[in-house]
Design a protein around this motif. Structure first.
Motif, PDB file in Angstrom:
ATOM      1  N   GLN A  78     -43.934 -99.386 -40.616  1.00  0.00           N
ATOM      2  CA  GLN A  78     -43.325-100.413 -39.817  1.00  0.00           C
ATOM      3  C   GLN A  78     -43.744-100.497 -38.446  1.00  0.00           C
ATOM      4  O   GLN A  78     -43.861 -99.305 -37.658  1.00  0.00           O
ATOM      5  CB  GLN A  78     -41.898 -99.855 -39.881  1.00  0.00           C
ATOM      6  CG  GLN A  78     -40.933-100.998 -39.226  1.00  0.00           C
ATOM      7  CD  GLN A  78     -39.352-100.533 -39.327  1.00  0.00           C
ATOM      8  OE1 GLN A  78     -39.013 -99.552 -38.652  1.00  0.00           O
ATOM      9  NE2 GLN A  78     -38.739-101.515 -39.910  1.00  0.00           N
ATOM     10  N   ARG A  88     -40.370-106.499 -34.818  1.00  0.00           N
ATOM     11  CA  ARG A  88     -40.974-105.660 -35.771  1.00  0.00           C
ATOM     12  C   ARG A  88     -41.885-106.559 -36.903  1.00  0.00           C
ATOM     13  O   ARG A  88     -41.528-107.605 -37.224  1.00  0.00           O
ATOM     14  CB  ARG A  88     -39.664-105.078 -36.451  1.00  0.00           C
ATOM     15  CG  ARG A  88     -38.969-103.987 -35.525  1.00  0.00           C
ATOM     16  CD  ARG A  88     -38.022-103.182 -35.998  1.00  0.00           C
ATOM     17  NE  ARG A  88     -37.345-102.388 -35.145  1.00  0.00           N
ATOM     18  CZ  ARG A  88     -36.537-101.213 -35.505  1.00  0.00           C
ATOM     19  NH1 ARG A  88     -36.333-100.900 -36.819  1.00  0.00           N
ATOM     20  NH2 ARG A  88     -35.997-100.529 -34.552  1.00  0.00           N
ATOM     21  N   ARG A 121     -45.811 -98.764 -31.386  1.00  0.00           N
ATOM     22  CA  ARG A 121     -44.986 -97.939 -32.142  1.00  0.00           C
ATOM     23  C   ARG A 121     -44.984 -98.083 -33.716  1.00  0.00           C
ATOM     24  O   ARG A 121     -44.886 -99.121 -34.032  1.00  0.00           O
ATOM     25  CB  ARG A 121     -43.583 -97.621 -31.838  1.00  0.00           C
ATOM     26  CG  ARG A 121     -42.891 -96.693 -32.263  1.00  0.00           C
ATOM     27  CD  ARG A 121     -41.375 -96.415 -31.562  1.00  0.00           C
ATOM     28  NE  ARG A 121     -41.614 -95.929 -30.225  1.00  0.00           N
ATOM     29  CZ  ARG A 121     -40.693 -95.983 -29.200  1.00  0.00           C
ATOM     30  NH1 ARG A 121     -39.250 -96.512 -29.409  1.00  0.00           N
ATOM     31  NH2 ARG A 121     -40.991 -95.343 -28.264  1.00  0.00           N
ATOM     32  N   ARG A 123     -43.910 -96.369 -37.488  1.00  0.00           N
ATOM     33  CA  ARG A 123     -42.809 -95.557 -37.940  1.00  0.00           C
ATOM     34  C   ARG A 123     -43.423 -95.614 -39.499  1.00  0.00           C
ATOM     35  O   ARG A 123     -43.616 -96.567 -40.219  1.00  0.00           O
ATOM     36  CB  ARG A 123     -41.473 -96.164 -38.226  1.00  0.00           C
ATOM     37  CG  ARG A 123     -40.942 -96.220 -36.834  1.00  0.00           C
ATOM     38  CD  ARG A 123     -39.668 -96.730 -36.812  1.00  0.00           C
ATOM     39  NE  ARG A 123     -38.519 -95.819 -37.200  1.00  0.00           N
ATOM     40  CZ  ARG A 123     -37.851 -96.069 -38.338  1.00  0.00           C
ATOM     41  NH1 ARG A 123     -38.047 -97.214 -39.267  1.00  0.00           N
ATOM     42  NH2 ARG A 123     -36.883 -95.019 -38.786  1.00  0.00           N
ATOM     43  N   ILE A 131     -39.704 -89.431 -42.225  1.00  0.00           N
ATOM     44  CA  ILE A 131     -40.161 -90.680 -41.264  1.00  0.00           C
ATOM     45  C   ILE A 131     -40.519 -89.864 -39.966  1.00  0.00           C
ATOM     46  O   ILE A 131     -40.155 -89.033 -39.135  1.00  0.00           O
ATOM     47  CB  ILE A 131     -38.935 -91.346 -40.886  1.00  0.00           C
ATOM     48  CG1 ILE A 131     -38.495 -92.062 -42.259  1.00  0.00           C
ATOM     49  CG2 ILE A 131     -39.445 -92.385 -40.069  1.00  0.00           C
ATOM     50  CD1 ILE A 131     -37.295 -92.868 -41.955  1.00  0.00           C
ATOM     51  N   HIS A 132     -42.049 -90.261 -39.674  1.00  0.00           N
ATOM     52  CA  HIS A 132     -42.821 -89.993 -38.512  1.00  0.00           C
ATOM     53  C   HIS A 132     -42.669 -91.146 -37.519  1.00  0.00           C
ATOM     54  O   HIS A 132     -42.956 -92.453 -38.147  1.00  0.00           O
ATOM     55  CB  HIS A 132     -44.318 -89.574 -39.013  1.00  0.00           C
ATOM     56  CG  HIS A 132     -44.075 -88.434 -39.640  1.00  0.00           C
ATOM     57  ND1 HIS A 132     -44.502 -86.989 -39.206  1.00  0.00           N
ATOM     58  CD2 HIS A 132     -43.881 -88.038 -40.851  1.00  0.00           C
ATOM     59  CE1 HIS A 132     -44.442 -86.072 -39.813  1.00  0.00           C
ATOM     60  NE2 HIS A 132     -44.332 -86.814 -41.218  1.00  0.00           N
ATOM     61  N   ASN A 133     -42.706 -91.251 -36.167  1.00  0.00           N
ATOM     62  CA  ASN A 133     -42.750 -92.034 -35.380  1.00  0.00           C
ATOM     63  C   ASN A 133     -43.919 -91.485 -34.299  1.00  0.00           C
ATOM     64  O   ASN A 133     -44.034 -90.541 -33.797  1.00  0.00           O
ATOM     65  CB  ASN A 133     -41.532 -92.062 -34.296  1.00  0.00           C
ATOM     66  CG  ASN A 133     -40.214 -92.617 -35.129  1.00  0.00           C
ATOM     67  OD1 ASN A 133     -40.189 -93.963 -35.544  1.00  0.00           O
ATOM     68  ND2 ASN A 133     -39.416 -92.043 -35.553  1.00  0.00           N
ATOM     69  N   TYR A 134     -44.959 -92.702 -34.262  1.00  0.00           N
ATOM     70  CA  TYR A 134     -46.216 -92.439 -33.436  1.00  0.00           C
ATOM     71  C   TYR A 134     -45.940 -93.554 -32.499  1.00  0.00           C
ATOM     72  O   TYR A 134     -46.250 -94.845 -32.651  1.00  0.00           O
ATOM     73  CB  TYR A 134     -47.261 -92.445 -34.312  1.00  0.00           C
ATOM     74  CG  TYR A 134     -47.624 -91.233 -35.081  1.00  0.00           C
ATOM     75  CD1 TYR A 134     -48.209 -90.102 -34.721  1.00  0.00           C
ATOM     76  CD2 TYR A 134     -47.215 -91.316 -36.418  1.00  0.00           C
ATOM     77  CE1 TYR A 134     -48.177 -88.738 -35.446  1.00  0.00           C
ATOM     78  CE2 TYR A 134     -47.281 -90.173 -37.297  1.00  0.00           C
ATOM     79  CZ  TYR A 134     -47.794 -89.192 -36.989  1.00  0.00           C
ATOM     80  OH  TYR A 134     -47.946 -87.937 -37.599  1.00  0.00           O
ATOM     81  N   ASP A 135     -46.320 -93.218 -30.928  1.00  0.00           N
ATOM     82  CA  ASP A 135     -46.709 -93.949 -30.065  1.00  0.00           C
ATOM     83  C   ASP A 135     -48.091 -94.261 -29.738  1.00  0.00           C
ATOM     84  O   ASP A 135     -48.271 -93.134 -29.186  1.00  0.00           O
ATOM     85  CB  ASP A 135     -45.882 -93.817 -28.713  1.00  0.00           C
ATOM     86  CG  ASP A 135     -44.311 -93.932 -29.044  1.00  0.00           C
ATOM     87  OD1 ASP A 135     -43.964 -94.935 -29.820  1.00  0.00           O
ATOM     88  OD2 ASP A 135     -43.342 -93.587 -28.030  1.00  0.00           O
ATOM     89  N   GLU A 191     -35.248 -99.994 -43.264  1.00  0.00           N
ATOM     90  CA  GLU A 191     -35.344 -98.687 -43.394  1.00  0.00           C
ATOM     91  C   GLU A 191     -36.110 -98.330 -44.622  1.00  0.00           C
ATOM     92  O   GLU A 191     -36.279 -97.208 -45.467  1.00  0.00           O
ATOM     93  CB  GLU A 191     -34.117 -97.894 -43.329  1.00  0.00           C
ATOM     94  CG  GLU A 191     -33.104 -97.839 -41.983  1.00  0.00           C
ATOM     95  CD  GLU A 191     -34.239 -97.386 -40.801  1.00  0.00           C
ATOM     96  OE1 GLU A 191     -35.069 -96.521 -40.904  1.00  0.00           O
ATOM     97  OE2 GLU A 191     -34.086 -97.798 -39.800  1.00  0.00           O
TER      98      GLU A 191
END
Length: 352
Positions: A78, A88, A121, A123, A131-135, A191
């Motif tokens: 995402q 998004r 960002r 997801r 769930i992983h979030n990366y900036d 989600e």
């Protein structure tokens, strides 16, 4: 004799040939195998075994549609555009190899992620359901405008290797008449991974753009950036938008390859050709908005390239004029935009 026979078989199975050429080669192979004292079934078995060995050596995966449906939740990301007010969309994980080493990318739509250096960002869902979030930042970007590459690339951390499903670019380009399908996120299910669209038939492929019809099962908002997949799960392109209620458009796999090349070389220059001769260079961040035709110093005609139903090919710029015959000595003026803003014009005179 057996080594020679296996090599001939391998060429028949791997080389792109016409049906007539294939039948001719197959009959020759049959006669050759019979002379060698082998049954045709044994010839085919050994040839296909060799094909599988070659695939394994080059790490070419063979997907089934069921595997793609099962693994797709771990192949999508995402996308949240940090400079676009939190807009998004969908993206997907892509794997390629450089000097034999695997690299992981996230392919995202340019109109959401932006160009090189822009923050973004991502997801994603790993194999364990976490769930992983990366900036991160955009590593290579296309542009926005007629015939532009509406896609950008993000390098993913090596730690994700083995935890996500990485897709591969299709070995053969998309072509008119092919069936394809897509998966993506929608605003109704932020989600979840939902099979929200089916690109039923590719209508035409020109340059870095392909057009097709589609059937959305629900609101497609947020679907841009989803992979367009062939029947085996290989990536034919990346979905970039819809036109009305029936047509959809996508950036081809060649456009993605061009962005990877731009990342590796540090520049994204591409040749624009007229009747096979290079007329100018254009960057991946640019596109041609229109072309004007001058003859004997006077203006004849201008063609705008922003009509979504007539995609444009840099390799055959002369085709943009359709039935208008171009002559030796004619001058073409290319009007160029970068990220939608006019930046420069380039003149090219067709050689006498």
């Amino acid at each position: 004799m057996k080594k020679i026979l296996t090599l001939v078989c391998l060429c028949v199975f791997l080389a792109p040939v016409s049906q007539a050429q294939g039948n001719k080669a197959f009959n020759a192979l049959k006669r050759f195998g019979q002379k060698a004292g082998e049954s045709l079934s044994k010839v085919q078995q050994r040839a296909m075994a060799q094909v599988e060995r070659v695939r394994a050596q080059h790490k070419v995966p063979v997907y089934s549609k069921r595997e793609v449906f099962t693994k797709m939740p771990h192949a999508l990301v995402q996308v949240i555009g940090m400079n676009k007010g939190g807009l998004r969309s969908t993206g997907f994980i892509l794997e390629d190899f450089k000097h034999g080493r695997s690299r992981l990318w996230a392919v995202v739509p340019y109109h959401v992620g932006g160009g090189k250096g822009k923050p973004i960002r991502l997801r994603l869902l790993d194999a364990a359901g976490k769930i992983h979030n990366y900036d991160l930042k955009i590593a290579a970007g296309g542009g926005w405008g007629p015939n532009a590459i509406d896609a950008s690339l993000v390098r993913l951390p090596h730690e994700l290797a083995g935890q996500v499903t990485a897709l591969r670019l299709a070995p053969e380009p998309a072509r008119a008449g092919m069936n394809a399908f897509s998966f993506g996120y929608t605003v109704l299910h932020p989600e979840q991974i939902k099979p929200v669209a089916l690109m039923r038939n590719i209508k035409n492929v020109t340059g870095f753009r392909m057009m097709g019809d589609y059937r959305f099962m629900e609101d497609p908002s947020g679907f841009c950036g989803s992979p367009v997949l062939d029947a085996e799960g290989y990536v034919l392109g990346v979905h970039s938008g819809t036109v009305g209620m029936e047509s959809s458009m996508a950036v081809t796999a060649d456009g993605i390859r061009q962005l990877i090349r731009a990342y590796d070389t540090g520049r994204g220059a591409m040749a624009v050709r007229v009747f096979g001769q290079e007329a100018m260079q254009i960057e991946t961040t640019e596109s041609i908005s229109s072309i004007s035709l001058y003859r004997h110093g006077g203006w004849i005609y201008s063609v705008a390239l922003n009509h979504l139903y007539t995609p444009f090919s840099y390799a055959h710029a002369e085709a943009a004029f359709g039935p208008i015959e171009l002559r030796k000595g004619d001058t073409l003026v290319f009007h160029i935009v970068e990220h939608g803003t006019p930046t420069r014009s380039v003149s090219y005179t067709i050689p006498q």
